[in-house]
Design a protein around this motif. Structure first.
Motif, short mmCIF file in Angstrom:
data_model
loop_
_atom_site.label_atom_id
_atom_site.label_comp_id
_atom_site.label_asym_id
_atom_site.label_seq_id
_atom_site.Cartn_x
_atom_site.Cartn_y
_atom_site.Cartn_z
N THR A 1 0.82 -1.21 0.00
CA THR A 1 0.00 0.00 0.00
C THR A 1 0.85 1.26 0.00
N SER A 2 0.54 2.16 -0.91
CA SER A 2 1.29 3.41 -1.06
C SER A 2 0.34 4.56 -1.35
N VAL A 3 0.79 5.76 -1.04
CA VAL A 3 0.05 6.95 -1.45
C VAL A 3 0.40 7.21 -2.91
N ILE A 4 -0.63 7.33 -3.74
CA ILE A 4 -0.44 7.60 -5.15
C ILE A 4 -1.11 8.94 -5.49
N ALA A 5 -0.70 9.54 -6.58
CA ALA A 5 -1.27 10.82 -6.97
C ALA A 5 -1.31 10.92 -8.49
N SER A 6 -2.28 11.66 -8.99
CA SER A 6 -2.34 11.89 -10.43
C SER A 6 -1.24 12.85 -10.82
N GLU A 7 -0.66 12.64 -11.99
CA GLU A 7 0.40 13.53 -12.46
C GLU A 7 -0.15 14.94 -12.67
N ARG A 8 -1.41 15.03 -13.01
CA ARG A 8 -2.04 16.34 -13.18
C ARG A 8 -1.96 17.12 -11.86
N PHE A 9 -2.31 16.46 -10.76
CA PHE A 9 -2.27 17.08 -9.44
C PHE A 9 -0.84 17.48 -9.07
N LEU A 10 0.11 16.60 -9.34
CA LEU A 10 1.51 16.86 -8.99
C LEU A 10 2.09 18.01 -9.81
N GLU A 11 1.70 18.08 -11.07
CA GLU A 11 2.24 19.12 -11.94
C GLU A 11 1.56 20.48 -11.74
N GLU A 12 0.24 20.45 -11.51
CA GLU A 12 -0.51 21.70 -11.41
C GLU A 12 -0.51 22.28 -10.00
N ARG A 13 -0.39 21.40 -8.99
CA ARG A 13 -0.43 21.87 -7.60
C ARG A 13 0.66 21.20 -6.76
N PRO A 14 1.90 21.35 -7.15
CA PRO A 14 3.00 20.68 -6.45
C PRO A 14 3.13 21.08 -4.98
N LYS A 15 2.89 22.37 -4.67
CA LYS A 15 3.00 22.81 -3.28
C LYS A 15 1.92 22.18 -2.42
N VAL A 16 0.73 22.03 -2.98
CA VAL A 16 -0.37 21.38 -2.26
C VAL A 16 -0.02 19.92 -2.01
N ALA A 17 0.55 19.26 -3.02
CA ALA A 17 0.94 17.85 -2.88
C ALA A 17 1.98 17.68 -1.77
N ARG A 18 2.96 18.57 -1.72
CA ARG A 18 3.99 18.47 -0.69
C ARG A 18 3.41 18.69 0.71
N ARG A 19 2.49 19.65 0.81
CA ARG A 19 1.85 19.90 2.10
C ARG A 19 0.99 18.72 2.51
N PHE A 20 0.35 18.08 1.53
CA PHE A 20 -0.46 16.90 1.86
C PHE A 20 0.42 15.78 2.42
N VAL A 21 1.51 15.48 1.74
CA VAL A 21 2.39 14.39 2.18
C VAL A 21 2.98 14.71 3.56
N LYS A 22 3.33 15.95 3.79
CA LYS A 22 3.87 16.35 5.09
C LYS A 22 2.86 16.07 6.20
N ALA A 23 1.59 16.44 5.97
CA ALA A 23 0.54 16.22 6.96
C ALA A 23 0.24 14.74 7.12
N TYR A 24 0.24 14.01 6.00
CA TYR A 24 -0.07 12.57 6.04
C TYR A 24 1.01 11.82 6.83
N ALA A 25 2.26 12.23 6.66
CA ALA A 25 3.35 11.60 7.40
C ALA A 25 3.18 11.82 8.91
N LYS A 26 2.74 13.01 9.29
CA LYS A 26 2.47 13.27 10.71
C LYS A 26 1.32 12.40 11.21
N ALA A 27 0.33 12.20 10.35
CA ALA A 27 -0.83 11.39 10.73
C ALA A 27 -0.45 9.93 10.91
N ILE A 28 0.46 9.43 10.08
CA ILE A 28 0.94 8.06 10.24
C ILE A 28 1.64 7.90 11.59
#
Length: 333
Positions: free
Chosen positions: A219-246
């Motif tokens: 099991t891994s966190v996956i993301a659409s390339e569209r999301f990663l390319e269009e909103r990279p800062k949002v993606a990084r903030r999401f992963v940062k928060a998700y890591a804290k949640a884990i």
């Protein structure tokens, strides 16, 4: 929840409300599960309840799924931004179509959940003990692809095993009533299976396949390339928060189980907490300790593809698994 936790969340809410009034609303993210809510999906609910996402100015909406393929499809279709999937499913999808615009960005289970279940006292305590036995499995389980490889690695003759495919809901009852010697399931089902076994006055043996030679990412966190390319800062903030949640989830399983229940009332909080405890080895293990939590180690990624290609009868050299992951969104990257 204690006043210590409630106050920061209240302040965060007030800050977001003021921000919205000034035109700075939180960024919305749709998170696609790979199955139904439960303890194994706790981090995303913990992230919402504990305010980890709000702290990153994120508003996360969670959507249930019907398997890894379904999750990948939803991301491709733009119905979700980020989600969960078995990395094996993503590797297969991209190997078959290199235009699949989805990538793995964070490893959650650095060990796969495939396992044998047997009744204690049956004499079946290892893979080698399965020789000559009846084994029941769901016809749709991805474990079936790796079953022959597991037997081969452990030098067990597959021809001597009677494999029975049945409805997932019938697996544990079959085991407890002696209609099968062994069941193939995931360690994420341990608490649910044992609760039923307790009613029958029996105890189950759980034999993870990662202890028997099949170690790879799951099991891994996956993301659409569209999301990663269009909103990279949002993606990084999401992963940062998700890591804290884990980190919070496995440090506080009881509270985390209650948080899943708070978001999804149909989920039993005690069962969710027990599931979180039982699957800790999938998240915290030698791989995560030596290679880093959430990391996709190149060697282990290659091993994951090796077993996947062999199970799927795909030419291993036909696909580079490195093209299926993006490490640039990891915390601190």
């Amino acid at each position: 929840m204690t006043f210590k936790h409630t106050l920061p969340r209240a302040l965060t809410f007030a800050t977001l409300t003021l921000g919205a009034q000034l035109g700075f609303a939180a960024d919305k993210v749709t998170f696609q599960l790979d199955w139904l809510p439960g303890g194994d999906k706790a981090p995303v609910y913990v992230g919402i309840e504990e305010g980890f996402f709000a702290d990153e100015d994120l508003e996360v909406r969670v959507v249930s799924g019907r398997g890894s393929t379904d999750a990948i499809t939803k991301l491709v279709a733009g119905q979700a931004d980020v989600g969960l999937s078995d990395l094996v499913s993503l590797l297969v999808a991209r190997a078959q179509d290199d235009n699949i615009p989805v990538k793995g960005i964070y490893s959650v289970f650095s060990e796969a959940p495939h396992a044998f279940f047997s009744v204690e006292g049956s004499g079946i305590e290892s893979v080698k003990d399965v020789a000559g036995k009846t084994v029941a499995t769901s016809p749709f389980s991805s474990s079936n692809l790796f079953f022959p490889l597991l037997l081969d690695v452990n030098q067990v003759d597959e021809s001597g095993i009677k494999l029975v495919k049945t409805d997932p809901g019938a697996l544990n009852p079959m085991l407890l009533t002696g209609r099968t010697d062994v069941v193939i399931s995931w360690v994420t089902d341990t608490e649910k299976y044992q609760a039923m076994a307790d009613q029958a006055g029996k105890t189950l043996n759980v034999m993870p396949w990662y202890d028997a030679g099949l170690a790879f990412y799951s099991t891994s966190v996956i993301a659409s390339e569209r999301f990663l390319e269009e909103r990279p800062k949002v993606a990084r903030r999401f992963v940062k928060a998700y890591a804290k949640a884990i980190e919070y989830t496995w440090a506080h399983p009881q509270e985390s189980g209650a948080m899943v229940h708070a978001q999804v009332p149909d989920v039993d909080p005690a069962m969710a907490a027990d599931t979180i405890r039982s699957i800790r080895p999938l998240v915290y293990n030698e791989a995560s300790e030596t290679q880093g939590m959430g990391a996709f180690n190149p060697e282990r990624l290659a091993t994951t593809w090796h077993w996947t290609a062999k199970a799927q009868e795909i030419d291993e050299a036909s696909f580079d698994p490195e093209t299926a992951v993006d490490r640039s969104f990891m915390p601190g990257s």
